[in-house]
Every structure is written in structure tokens, then in C-alpha cells.
Design an enzyme around this catalytic site. Structure first.
Site, PDB file in Angstrom:
ATOM      1  N   SER A  62       0.796  -1.236   0.000  1.00 28.34           N
ATOM      2  CA  SER A  62       0.000   0.000   0.000  1.00 28.34           C
ATOM      3  C   SER A  62       0.822   1.277   0.000  1.00 28.34           C
ATOM      4  O   SER A  62       0.256   2.361  -0.154  1.00 28.34           O
ATOM      5  CB  SER A  62      -0.949  -0.002   1.191  1.00 28.34           C
ATOM      6  OG  SER A  62      -1.980  -0.916   0.930  1.00 28.34           O
ATOM      7  N   LYS A  65       0.112   3.433  -2.949  1.00 20.06           N
ATOM      8  CA  LYS A  65      -1.163   4.138  -3.188  1.00 20.06           C
ATOM      9  C   LYS A  65      -1.033   5.660  -3.360  1.00 20.06           C
ATOM     10  O   LYS A  65      -1.698   6.226  -4.235  1.00 20.06           O
ATOM     11  CB  LYS A  65      -2.166   3.803  -2.068  1.00 20.06           C
ATOM     12  CG  LYS A  65      -2.661   2.349  -2.116  1.00 20.06           C
ATOM     13  CD  LYS A  65      -3.436   1.994  -0.857  1.00 20.06           C
ATOM     14  CE  LYS A  65      -3.987   0.588  -0.860  1.00 20.06           C
ATOM     15  NZ  LYS A  65      -4.524   0.191   0.457  1.00 20.06           N
ATOM     16  N   TYR A 189      -3.828  -3.065  -9.913  1.00 20.73           N
ATOM     17  CA  TYR A 189      -3.677  -2.823  -8.468  1.00 20.73           C
ATOM     18  C   TYR A 189      -2.687  -3.821  -7.847  1.00 20.73           C
ATOM     19  O   TYR A 189      -1.781  -3.428  -7.103  1.00 20.73           O
ATOM     20  CB  TYR A 189      -5.056  -2.903  -7.785  1.00 20.73           C
ATOM     21  CG  TYR A 189      -4.955  -2.846  -6.282  1.00 20.73           C
ATOM     22  CD1 TYR A 189      -4.657  -1.651  -5.632  1.00 20.73           C
ATOM     23  CD2 TYR A 189      -5.115  -4.004  -5.507  1.00 20.73           C
ATOM     24  CE1 TYR A 189      -4.526  -1.604  -4.244  1.00 20.73           C
ATOM     25  CE2 TYR A 189      -4.986  -3.962  -4.129  1.00 20.73           C
ATOM     26  CZ  TYR A 189      -4.694  -2.768  -3.497  1.00 20.73           C
ATOM     27  OH  TYR A 189      -4.552  -2.729  -2.138  1.00 20.73           O
ATOM     28  N   TYR A 240      -4.311   4.479   8.013  1.00 23.99           N
ATOM     29  CA  TYR A 240      -5.600   3.808   8.201  1.00 23.99           C
ATOM     30  C   TYR A 240      -6.270   4.182   9.530  1.00 23.99           C
ATOM     31  O   TYR A 240      -6.356   5.352   9.862  1.00 23.99           O
ATOM     32  CB  TYR A 240      -5.419   2.278   8.124  1.00 23.99           C
ATOM     33  CG  TYR A 240      -4.781   1.769   6.865  1.00 23.99           C
ATOM     34  CD1 TYR A 240      -5.161   2.235   5.609  1.00 23.99           C
ATOM     35  CD2 TYR A 240      -3.788   0.792   6.914  1.00 23.99           C
ATOM     36  CE1 TYR A 240      -4.591   1.734   4.454  1.00 23.99           C
ATOM     37  CE2 TYR A 240      -3.215   0.280   5.765  1.00 23.99           C
ATOM     38  CZ  TYR A 240      -3.617   0.762   4.537  1.00 23.99           C
ATOM     39  OH  TYR A 240      -3.049   0.270   3.402  1.00 23.99           O
ATOM     40  N   VAL A 258       1.735  -3.593   3.838  1.00 20.98           N
ATOM     41  CA  VAL A 258       1.762  -4.815   4.656  1.00 20.98           C
ATOM     42  C   VAL A 258       3.017  -5.671   4.462  1.00 20.98           C
ATOM     43  O   VAL A 258       3.231  -6.630   5.200  1.00 20.98           O
ATOM     44  CB  VAL A 258       0.511  -5.718   4.447  1.00 20.98           C
ATOM     45  CG1 VAL A 258      -0.720  -5.093   5.065  1.00 20.98           C
ATOM     46  CG2 VAL A 258       0.307  -6.071   2.992  1.00 20.98           C
TER      47      VAL A 258
HETATM   48  N1  GLU Z   1      -1.851  -5.619  -1.438  1.00 19.85           N
HETATM   49  C1  GLU Z   1      -2.384  -5.430  -0.135  1.00 19.85           C
HETATM   50  C2  GLU Z   1      -3.884  -5.602  -0.149  1.00 19.85           C
HETATM   51  O1  GLU Z   1      -4.537  -5.146  -1.052  1.00 19.85           O
HETATM   52  C3  GLU Z   1      -2.016  -4.061   0.354  1.00 19.85           C
HETATM   53  C4  GLU Z   1      -2.504  -3.763   1.761  1.00 19.85           C
HETATM   54  C5  GLU Z   1      -1.560  -2.882   2.543  1.00 19.85           C
HETATM   55  O2  GLU Z   1      -0.366  -2.850   2.236  1.00 19.85           O
HETATM   56  O3  GLU Z   1      -2.005  -2.202   3.491  1.00 19.85           O
HETATM   57  O4  GLU Z   1      -4.461  -6.194   0.705  1.00 19.85           O
END
Ligand code: GLU
Length: 305
Positions: A62, A65, A189, A240, A258
């Protein structure tokens, strides 16, 4: 204390701190060495300070993003992007589905999965995945200052187990937030999440944001207005359901992934990236949070202090 020395000391402080778990819902991420730990700082003038495994590659997850958000803002402008994705914190987890179902059906923000998948769906949906990946890698590479690539094993691992993200995309399609087919946009994505970097790359990308969209070696990547939109959302939503606590305690825009990475942006000063794969229940690197908290305090980086 000299920055390099401080980084080494903080690295030493948390090196054997073993709380947290490997992200296991993406099977390949559960195979990495939990002891890896790296910190890099890149200043807006391009000075580099590092400690630990700073050459170790990991996938952005993420932390990608904010950059796809910047890509969409650069292509369409903020009004068009806001029609699809809002700018409010969710107060729920990164892969929550509830706020799509409630109220407007529009994702709350581009830092949670629903928002990021919607952003992917806006990026050249008419083109092949290969072309879309190429455009994305070029954009990300201009922040890092060199060509980047995708870890295909992690990509396939996430793609074949992404039941929750597929449900989010299906719901977004149902509410016509995403128009047309969803598979290509999900693949884009998963591709962005699987872009490989080390902490020096990620800190350089962060330094480009800290430097108003200009890479430390002085070429322009994005507009200053885009930077301000991206950093505002990172501060309010990047961490988050701990974003409020983060703004209060650490006090600079940040985004976690993550895989165990977190990057922070201190406007006008520097980008910082940490990597250590053991994550907490919110999806943030445990050693990474500790290291950034200490760095914020010891280098006086809280933007409101
Ligand atoms: N590829 C992970 C997902 O979509 C990213 C989540 C993250 O890094 O917070 O669940």
C-alpha cells in the site's frame, strides 16, 4: 547527534524487538525473513543516511497508493478524481468493505483498498495490462530516479488469493463507481502493490514529495498542487485506523504497506523509509512505527511542533 549515528542507534534499539506477525494472507509475504530491518533517510538535496538492510528489496504494497493517486490527479485533476474517491478517513481497516455499502457508495479515500482499486480503474482502462504497467512503472521510476520492476511471484501470490479485494471491486462495479470490467484494474492494483524497492528507493520517492514534486537531483516529476493533495490525504488517512494517533504522536504524512514498509515525508526537509516485515493488527510494521516515532522525536520532525 549526527543523523547517521542516530539511525544506527535506533536500528540497534529495535533490531531484536519481535512483536508482530508476517502478513500471511498473501502467502509469499509469509516466507520473508522476519529479522530484516532497514532505515533510510534521503534529504531534499539528495543526501543519504542509512542503517541496516537498506539494499534489501521488498514490495511496496500500500505504500504505492499515494503514487497512483498522484498519477490520477496529474492525469485528470482533483475534481474528476474526487467524483470517484473521497478525502475522508474511514476509521476502519484498510480492506474494509462497510463504507462502500453505506452512504454514498463512493470509497472514502484513496489510501484504503476500495479507493486505490478505484484509482487503478481510472488509469488507462482501455489499454492492455502490459501498457498500463509500463506507464505506471515509468511514473514510479521517475520518483525513484531509476527504472523499477514488479516481483511477479508476489504479484501472482496476491492475485490468486485476493478474495476480499475482488469482492470490494465487485461491489464498486455494482455501484458503478468502477465502470466496465474489473479484472484488468485489479491486476493493475496487484501490480502496483508488487513493485520492488529498497528503503533508499522509497526514501528517495518520499524526498521527491518533500521537495514539492522535484526529484533531489532537480528534475520535476509532479506539480506542487498534486503534492499538497497527496500529502494531505497521507496525513489524514495514510495510516488507516491509526491515522489520528499517528498525526498526533509522529506528526508527518506517512504511508504503510503490509510487506512491512512505511515511508514518511517531512516537507522541505527529507523523505524517510523503514522496512521490517513483522506487522501489527493495523497492517503497520512494528519496528517501523517505533523507529519513526523515535526519529520524529529525536530529529524534531513533527510538522506542528
Ligand atoms: N496488497 C495489499 C492488499 O490489497 C495491500 C494492503 C496494505 O499494504 O495495506 O491487501
Amino acid at each position: 547527534m549526527k543523523t547517521e549515528l542516530l539511525l544506527k542507534e535506533i536500528h540497534e534499539r529495535y533490531r531484536s524487538f519481535n512483536e508482530g506477525k508476517l502478513a500471511n494472507y498473501i502467502p509469499e509475504l509469509a516466507k520473508v525473513n522476519p529479522n530484516l530491518f532497514a532505515i533510510s533517510i534521503v534529504t531534499t538535496d539528495g543526501e543519504v543516511f542509512e542503517a541496516g538492510d537498506s539494499q534489501q528489496l521488498f514490495t511496496m504494497q500500500s505504500s504505492s497508493k499515494p503514487f497512483t493517486y498522484a498519477m490520477a490527479l496529474s492525469a485528470f485533476g482533483r475534481d474528476k478524481v474526487r467524483e470517484k474517491v473521497g478525502v475522508e478517513p474511514t476509521g476502519t481497516s484498510f480492506n474494509s468493505i462497510v463504507e462502500i455499502e453505506a452512504n454514498t457508495h463512493r470509497p472514502y479515500n484513496p489510501m484504503v483498498n476500495a479507493g486505490a482499486i478505484t484509482i487503478s480503474s481510472m488509469l488507462s482502462p482501455e489499454k492492455s495490462l502490459e501498457k498500463r504497467r509500463e506507464e505506471m512503472l515509468k511514473f514510479f521510476g521517475s520518483f525513484a530516479g531509476h527504472e523499477l520492476s514488479i516481483d511477479e511471484t508476489i504479484y501472482q501470490s496476491e492475485r490468486s488469493t485476493a478474495f476480499r479485494n475482488r469482492s470490494i471491486a465487485n461491489l464498486l462495479r455494482h455501484f458503478q463507481v468502477i465502470n466496465g470490467e474489473i479484472d484488468g484494474s485489479l491486476d493493475l492494483y496487484f501490480s502496483q502493490c508488487s513493485i520492488q524497492v529498497n528503503t533508499r528507493d522509497l526514501a528517495t520517492m518520499a524526498a521527491t514529495l518533500a521537495n514539492g514534486g522535484v526529484h533531489p537531483s532537480k528534475y520535476k516529476v509532479i506539480d506542487r498542487d498534486t503534492v499538497s493533495d497527496v500529502l494531505s490525504i497521507m496525513l489524514s488517512c495514510g495510516m488507516y485506523d491509526t491515522a489520528g494517533e499517528w498525526a498526533y504522536q509522529v506528526g508527518f504524512p506517512a504511508k504503510s504497506g503490509v510487506s512491512g514498509c512505511i515511508f514518511g515525508v517531512i516537507p522541505g526537509k527529507m523523505g524517510i523509509a523503514v522496512y521490517s516485515p513483522l506487522i501489527n493488527e493495523h497492517g503497520h510494521s512494528v519496528r517501523g512505527v517505533k523507529a519513526l516515532q523515535d526519529l520524529s522525536y529525536e530529529l524534531k520532525l513533527h510538522i506542528f511542533r
